[in-house]
Design a protein around this motif. Structure first.
Motif, short mmCIF file in Angstrom:
data_model
loop_
_atom_site.label_atom_id
_atom_site.label_comp_id
_atom_site.label_asym_id
_atom_site.label_seq_id
_atom_site.Cartn_x
_atom_site.Cartn_y
_atom_site.Cartn_z
N GLU A 147 0.82 -1.22 0.00
CA GLU A 147 0.00 0.00 0.00
C GLU A 147 0.85 1.26 0.00
O GLU A 147 0.54 2.24 -0.65
N THR A 148 1.94 1.25 0.75
CA THR A 148 2.75 2.46 0.87
C THR A 148 3.87 2.51 -0.15
O THR A 148 4.47 3.55 -0.34
N GLY A 149 4.17 1.37 -0.79
CA GLY A 149 5.24 1.36 -1.77
C GLY A 149 6.61 1.54 -1.14
O GLY A 149 7.52 2.05 -1.76
N ASP A 150 6.75 1.11 0.11
CA ASP A 150 8.00 1.28 0.83
C ASP A 150 9.01 0.16 0.57
O ASP A 150 10.04 0.12 1.21
N VAL A 151 8.70 -0.72 -0.34
CA VAL A 151 9.62 -1.82 -0.59
C VAL A 151 10.83 -1.27 -1.33
O VAL A 151 10.74 -0.69 -2.39
N VAL A 152 11.99 -1.42 -0.71
CA VAL A 152 13.23 -0.93 -1.29
C VAL A 152 14.17 -2.12 -1.41
O VAL A 152 14.36 -2.86 -0.45
N SER A 153 14.73 -2.32 -2.58
CA SER A 153 15.65 -3.44 -2.71
C SER A 153 16.93 -3.11 -1.96
O SER A 153 17.37 -1.95 -1.91
N LEU A 154 17.52 -4.10 -1.34
CA LEU A 154 18.69 -3.88 -0.51
C LEU A 154 19.87 -3.28 -1.28
O LEU A 154 20.48 -2.32 -0.83
N PRO A 155 20.21 -3.79 -2.48
CA PRO A 155 21.34 -3.19 -3.19
C PRO A 155 21.14 -1.71 -3.51
O PRO A 155 22.06 -0.91 -3.36
N SER A 156 19.95 -1.33 -3.94
CA SER A 156 19.73 0.08 -4.26
C SER A 156 19.74 0.94 -3.00
O SER A 156 20.22 2.07 -3.01
N GLY A 157 19.23 0.38 -1.89
CA GLY A 157 19.28 1.11 -0.63
C GLY A 157 20.70 1.32 -0.15
O GLY A 157 21.06 2.40 0.32
N LEU A 158 21.55 0.30 -0.31
CA LEU A 158 22.95 0.42 0.09
C LEU A 158 23.69 1.42 -0.79
O LEU A 158 24.52 2.19 -0.31
N GLU A 159 23.38 1.38 -2.08
CA GLU A 159 24.02 2.32 -3.02
C GLU A 159 23.66 3.76 -2.66
O GLU A 159 24.52 4.66 -2.67
N LYS A 160 22.43 3.97 -2.28
CA LYS A 160 21.97 5.30 -1.88
C LYS A 160 22.70 5.74 -0.62
O LYS A 160 23.14 6.89 -0.51
N LEU A 161 22.87 4.82 0.32
CA LEU A 161 23.59 5.14 1.56
C LEU A 161 25.05 5.47 1.27
O LEU A 161 25.62 6.39 1.86
N LYS A 162 25.68 4.71 0.35
CA LYS A 162 27.08 4.96 0.00
C LYS A 162 27.25 6.36 -0.58
O LYS A 162 28.21 7.07 -0.27
N LYS A 163 26.30 6.78 -1.44
CA LYS A 163 26.37 8.11 -2.03
C LYS A 163 26.23 9.19 -0.98
O LYS A 163 26.90 10.21 -1.02
N GLN A 164 25.36 8.92 0.00
CA GLN A 164 25.18 9.90 1.08
C GLN A 164 26.43 9.97 1.95
O GLN A 164 26.80 11.03 2.44
N GLN A 165 27.09 8.83 2.12
CA GLN A 165 28.23 8.77 3.03
C GLN A 165 29.55 9.18 2.34
O GLN A 165 30.53 9.42 3.02
N SER A 166 29.59 9.21 1.02
CA SER A 166 30.84 9.53 0.34
C SER A 166 31.26 10.96 0.68
O SER A 166 30.45 11.87 0.72
#
Ligand code: FES
Length: 116
Positions: free
Chosen positions: A83-102
């Motif tokens: 319903e909320t569309g909150d399903v996030v695949s783990l690899p894309s979530g990690l990639e997003k975190l890496k970009k934030q942390q770089s």
């Protein structure tokens, strides 16, 4: 009759606890109410019995109550995710975190002073 679009199996109502005369439907409703109040709380059989103002006597039904809790909780969370569309695949979530942390220094070390 079950709608043709439904993929969920129909679970018949059954008497789960013979000592307290508790049906599977009563347990499902209590678990759903608890999850609606707090979706991430840990629902355990003692909490279900407490909500029904009853206590486990022989304990023979507890494994079945646990199965119902797991099934209802899984269905609830999968339904919420759809319903909320909150399903996030783990690899894309990690990639997003890496970009934030770089560019952010971690543990007071920089990449230019690596020991190994
Ligand atoms: S069957 Fe539930 S307490 Fe005995």
């Amino acid at each position: 009759m079950r709608p043709a679009s439904s993929t969920r199996p129909v679970v018949p109502i059954m008497l789960v606890c013979q000592c307290n005369m508790i049906t599977s439907k009563e347990i499902e409703n209590i678990v759903l109410d608890l999850l609606k109040a707090d979706p991430w709380q840990l629902v355990v059989p003692a909490k279900v019995y407490s909500e029904l103002n009853r206590r486990a006597k022989c304990g023979g039904c507890v494994p079945n109550v646990v199965d119902i809790i797991v099934r209802v909780t899984e269905n609830y969370h999968s339904q919420q995710a759809l319903e909320t569309g909150d399903v996030v695949s783990l690899p894309s979530g990690l990639e997003k975190l890496k970009k934030q942390q770089s560019g952010v220094r971690r543990e007071r070390r920089s990449a230019s002073h690596r020991a190994a």
